[in-house]
Design a protein around this motif. Structure first.
Motif, PDB file in Angstrom:
ATOM      1  N   GLN A  75       0.464   5.560   0.029  1.00 23.40           N
ATOM      2  CA  GLN A  75      -0.485   6.655   0.219  1.00 23.40           C
ATOM      3  C   GLN A  75       0.254   7.973   0.386  1.00 23.40           C
ATOM      4  O   GLN A  75       1.362   8.009   0.917  1.00 23.40           O
ATOM      5  CB  GLN A  75      -1.344   6.436   1.460  1.00 23.40           C
ATOM      6  N   ASN A 114      -8.283  -2.791   6.695  1.00 23.32           N
ATOM      7  CA  ASN A 114      -9.222  -1.667   6.624  1.00 23.32           C
ATOM      8  C   ASN A 114     -10.122  -1.573   7.853  1.00 23.32           C
ATOM      9  O   ASN A 114     -10.594  -0.490   8.195  1.00 23.32           O
ATOM     10  CB  ASN A 114     -10.063  -1.752   5.354  1.00 23.32           C
ATOM     11  N   THR A 119      -6.065  11.044   2.785  1.00 22.40           N
ATOM     12  CA  THR A 119      -5.094  10.209   2.087  1.00 22.40           C
ATOM     13  C   THR A 119      -5.437  10.106   0.611  1.00 22.40           C
ATOM     14  O   THR A 119      -6.594  10.201   0.224  1.00 22.40           O
ATOM     15  CB  THR A 119      -5.043   8.776   2.657  1.00 22.40           C
ATOM     16  N   GLN A 120      -4.409   9.947  -0.164  1.00 20.54           N
ATOM     17  CA  GLN A 120      -4.564   9.658  -1.581  1.00 20.54           C
ATOM     18  C   GLN A 120      -3.877   8.323  -1.811  1.00 20.54           C
ATOM     19  O   GLN A 120      -2.665   8.187  -1.603  1.00 20.54           O
ATOM     20  CB  GLN A 120      -3.915  10.746  -2.436  1.00 20.54           C
ATOM     21  N   ASP A 121      -4.660   7.319  -2.194  1.00 21.55           N
ATOM     22  CA  ASP A 121      -4.093   6.012  -2.480  1.00 21.55           C
ATOM     23  C   ASP A 121      -3.348   6.062  -3.801  1.00 21.55           C
ATOM     24  O   ASP A 121      -3.804   6.684  -4.766  1.00 21.55           O
ATOM     25  CB  ASP A 121      -5.193   4.945  -2.556  1.00 21.55           C
ATOM     26  N   ILE A 168       0.851  -1.189   0.000  1.00 21.66           N
ATOM     27  CA  ILE A 168       0.000   0.000   0.000  1.00 21.66           C
ATOM     28  C   ILE A 168       0.887   1.240   0.000  1.00 21.66           C
ATOM     29  O   ILE A 168       1.825   1.335   0.795  1.00 21.66           O
ATOM     30  CB  ILE A 168      -0.920   0.023   1.241  1.00 21.66           C
ATOM     31  N   MET A 227      -0.168  11.798   2.168  1.00 19.75           N
ATOM     32  CA  MET A 227      -0.858  12.576   3.195  1.00 19.75           C
ATOM     33  C   MET A 227      -0.143  13.917   3.287  1.00 19.75           C
ATOM     34  O   MET A 227       0.823  14.158   2.557  1.00 19.75           O
ATOM     35  CB  MET A 227      -0.811  11.849   4.548  1.00 19.75           C
ATOM     36  N   TYR A 279       4.210   3.915   3.185  1.00 18.59           N
ATOM     37  CA  TYR A 279       4.305   2.605   2.545  1.00 18.59           C
ATOM     38  C   TYR A 279       4.143   1.542   3.624  1.00 18.59           C
ATOM     39  O   TYR A 279       4.763   1.636   4.689  1.00 18.59           O
ATOM     40  CB  TYR A 279       5.660   2.421   1.852  1.00 18.59           C
TER      41      TYR A 279
END
Length: 105
Positions: free
Chosen positions: A7, A66, A95-97, A5, A9, A56
Motif C-alpha cells: 500500500q 480487514n 491508502t492506495q492498494d 499486501i 500512504m 508491506y
C-alpha cells in the motif's frame, strides 16, 4: 500461504521524525490487534523527497485482517496518527492498494 499486501500512504513532510517515533512506540494494544489479525512481516518505508510511504505486510486471511478496522485499538491508533498524515473522514489513513506483479521466493 501468506497473502502479501502493498500500500501507498502519505505523511506530512514536517512529520517524518514524529511518524517514525510513533511507530517505534506502537501502542501495545495495536501491536496485539495486528498479531491477532494474522499480520506479520510488516514494514513501512518512507520516501523523504515526497512523504510517500510504502507499506508491506503479509496476512494469513484477508477477511480476518480487514476486520481490524473495527477494533478499538485500530480506531485509537488512527485518531493518534490523523494529525500527521493524509486521512479519510473516519481518520483511517488514505491508502492506495498496489497490485503485486512479481515475487521471487
Amino acid at each position: 500461504m501468506a497473502i502479501r499486501i502493498g500500500q501507498l500512504m502519505h505523511v506530512y513532510p514536517n512529520q517524518y521524525t514524529e511518524y517514525e517515533r510513533r511507530h517505534n512506540n506502537l501502542f501495545p494494544e495495536m501491536k496485539a490487534a495486528l498479531k491477532d489479525a494474522g499480520a506479520h512481516n510488516y514494514s513501512i518505508f518512507l520516501d523523504k523527497k515526497t512523504g510517500n510511504l510504502f507499506a508491506y505486510l503479509e496476512v494469513d486471511n484477508i477477511e480476518k485482517y480487514n476486520n481490524i478496522a473495527n477494533s478499538e485499538a485500530c480506531k485509537k491508533w488512527w485518531a493518534y496518527m490523523e494529525p500527521i498524515m493524509d486521512t479519510n473522514p473516519d481518520q483511517s489513513p488514505v491508502t492506495q492498494d498496489l497490485q503485486q506483479v512479481f515475487h521471487l521466493d
